[in-house]
Write a protein that holds these residues in place. Structure first.
Motif: not given
Ligand code: FS2
Ligand code: SF4
Length: 537
Positions: A96-101
């Motif tokens: 998963l992309n942390r920026e989107e979490l």
């Protein structure tokens, strides 16, 4: 700190300095961070990953934050660390992309100080949600899910599980992070009720398939002349292991509070040293534990911060925690009660508290075995109404209402009860109707499903379409979050006109309370006379 999850919230608004329950500010804040972290874990899991480590962790971690379970900040910190660890695993597995979490799913720490700092920040606090109605619905759902987590933990301990419930928890928690939609949240609250029913049914299956169907039983309230071990909380597996290990050791085992209904199960009747029940509901423990003289095992809630005079005799297990209390060791998945048993042998026998007995064991199977008799009594008018007086007890004086209510109920009514609420009236002699006792105790709050099953069976027996056409009224006493799960379960099943007390939850905003009143007819207790008039007629 800010906590308003239980019925004893200060001023019925919220505890802000120290919990009325005894929870200190640091522990309360850490519990907020734990719930925040669980929601972050649920969010990433909802992207498509779930495994046994996670389904084992989430219900137990939630259980830890229920009122009167764990007061030990070190335990809470361990649960937080484990939550972050599991979340990182999921992020990696799903790439998963942390920026989107959201922050719930990305915050991290390097030291315990970082964790405490995060726990003290406003963003993990309940009040971080500024819209009062959204906050109210989100907390209603969160507390319902905490209750589900506790019931699910009990079922899982007996080897029973249901993946759909875990999937619901992760979906619901991720919606709590994202949704600001009142309608969606309201529907999610009802869906929480649906899964509360599923979980209660699973636990009922776990208990009855493992220990047999509860049956009519007389439980002694008196003491024997040997040292004893007192076991409290709700965990039947712990009781089984304790009884097995203490056989032939010269000590007796007594139940306390919510453990009383264990006597109703056929399985436990074979133990001659299973002596009886000692004392009343949870909040009386500071007096009763003192007088018990022997060791006490707290398997789940409700723990009251112990007095120094008996603190060295209290042992904890499972999710329960309090600084300085001894923990029961575990070996190969089994508890080792040898230290408790040796401790008991050095103690005096319990000081007698009372005389007589309690009669209980009216869970669904037993009540349905009496169905013909009950239906006949209803048809002939000998039983006018059943009144469900289930739920929790608490220490406030206002709860004397429930004793008065039970005493004043007309003699042609029968009380259906479960949970520790029963201690307000179960020792009164309220008599019988044609051999049917006027108080039918189905068991622990964990056995609330029994009352649902009884209601549904009576609905069929009387050929009714609607559960609300039954001669059953609901006067429910609540205290902690398992009761919230049960309330949502009843609403999901369509039960109307529930009377709740002693107060309505502090976490219900004016608007949310209004919707519950309009849609379901929920109301707060008033006076005994008035409530008898409106519930029984
Ligand atoms: Fe009673 Fe306390 Fe049963 Fe509740 S012993 S109020 O948490 O679980 O009910
Ligand atoms: Fe207050 Fe209840 Fe929260 Fe304890 S659990 S801090 S008494 S609201």
């Amino acid at each position: 700190m800010f906590c308003f999850q239980c019925q004893e919230a200060a001023r019925n608004e919220g505890c802000t300095v120290r919990g009325v329950c005894g929870k200190d500010e640091e522990t309360a804040n850490l519990q907020d961070l734990l719930v925040y972290t669980i929601k972050g874990l649920a969010y990433v899991c909802n992207k498509g990953y779930l495994d046994e480590e996670i389904t084992d962790y989430i219900p137990k971690a939630l259980f830890t934050t229920i009122t009167n379970v764990n007061f030990d900040k070190n335990d809470i910190i361990s649960y937080i660390k484990r939550g972050v660890e599991l979340r990182e695993k999921v992020i990696e597995k799903l790439n998963l992309n942390r920026e989107e979490l959201p922050k719930q799913a990305t915050w991290t720490y390097e030291s315990d100080e970082d964790i405490i700092k995060m726990a003290n920040s406003d963003e993990v606090r309940i009040l971080a949600e500024k819209n009062e109605d959204i906050r109210s619905l989100k907390e209603l759902i969160t507390y319902g899910i905490k209750g589900i987590g506790a019931y699910l933990t009990h079922a899982m301990r007996l080897g029973y599980n249901n993946e759909e419930i875990h999937k619901f928890i992760i979906r619901a928690f991720s919606r709590l992070i994202e949704s600001e939609d009142v309608d969606e949240l309201f529907n999610l609250a009802l869906e929480t009720g649906k899964y509360a029913v599923e979980t209660l049914a699973l636990l009922d299956k776990a208990n009855t398939e493992t220990y047999g169907h509860p049956e009519i039983t007389e439980v002694s309230l008196e003491v024997r002349d040997r040292p004893g071990i007192l076991i409290s909380g709700h965990d039947l597996k712990d009781l089984e292991e304790l009884l097995e290990q203490s056989k032939g050791q010269g000590v007796d085992i007594y139940t306390h509070s919510e453990m009383l209904p264990a006597h109703y199960y056929p399985f436990f009747k074979k133990y001659e040293h299973f002596a009886g029940n000692y004392g009343g509901s949870w909040w009386r423990q500071t007096e009763e534990f003192e007088k018990f003289n022997g060791p006490i095992v707290m398997t789940t809630n409700c723990l009251v911060p112990p007095k120094d005079s008996y603190k060295d005799r209290v042992y904890v297990t499972n999710e329960v925690g309090y600084p300085g209390l001894k923990r029961i060791p575990e070996k190969n998945g089994k508890k080792d009660f040898s230290e408790v048993i040796e401790h008991a042998k050095k103690c005096k026998p319990p000081t007698p508290l009372e005389k007589g007995k309690i009669v209980g064991g009216f869970a669904h199977n037993q009540v349905l075995a009496l169905a013909d008799k009950i239906i006949e009594a209803v048809k002939s008018g000998k039983i006018r109404k059943f009144v469900v007086m289930a739920g929790c007890d608490g220490r406030h004086k206002t709860r004397e209402y429930y004793t008065e209510f039970a005493k004043k109920l007309p003699k042609d009514t029968v009380i259906l009860t479960c949970g520790c609420a029963k201690y307000r009236f179960i020792k009164l002699d309220l008599g019988e109707i044609d051999g049917i006792p006027r108080v039918l105790d189905a068991g622990q709050c964990n056995d609330s499903y029994s009352l649902v099953k009884i209601a549904l069976a009576l609905k069929d027996a009387f050929g009714l379409e609607d559960i609300n056409d039954l001669p059953i009224a609901y006067n429910i006493a609540w205290y902690e979050q398992k009761a919230v799960a049960v309330l949502l379960a009843l609403l999901y099943l369509g039960v109307k006109n529930i009377v709740l007390g002693p107060t309505l939850p502090a976490f219900l905003s004016e608007n949310v309370a209004k919707v519950l009143v309009e849609k379901f007819g929920i109301s707060q207790i008033t006076t005994v006379d008035e409530d008898i008039k409106r519930l029984v007629g």
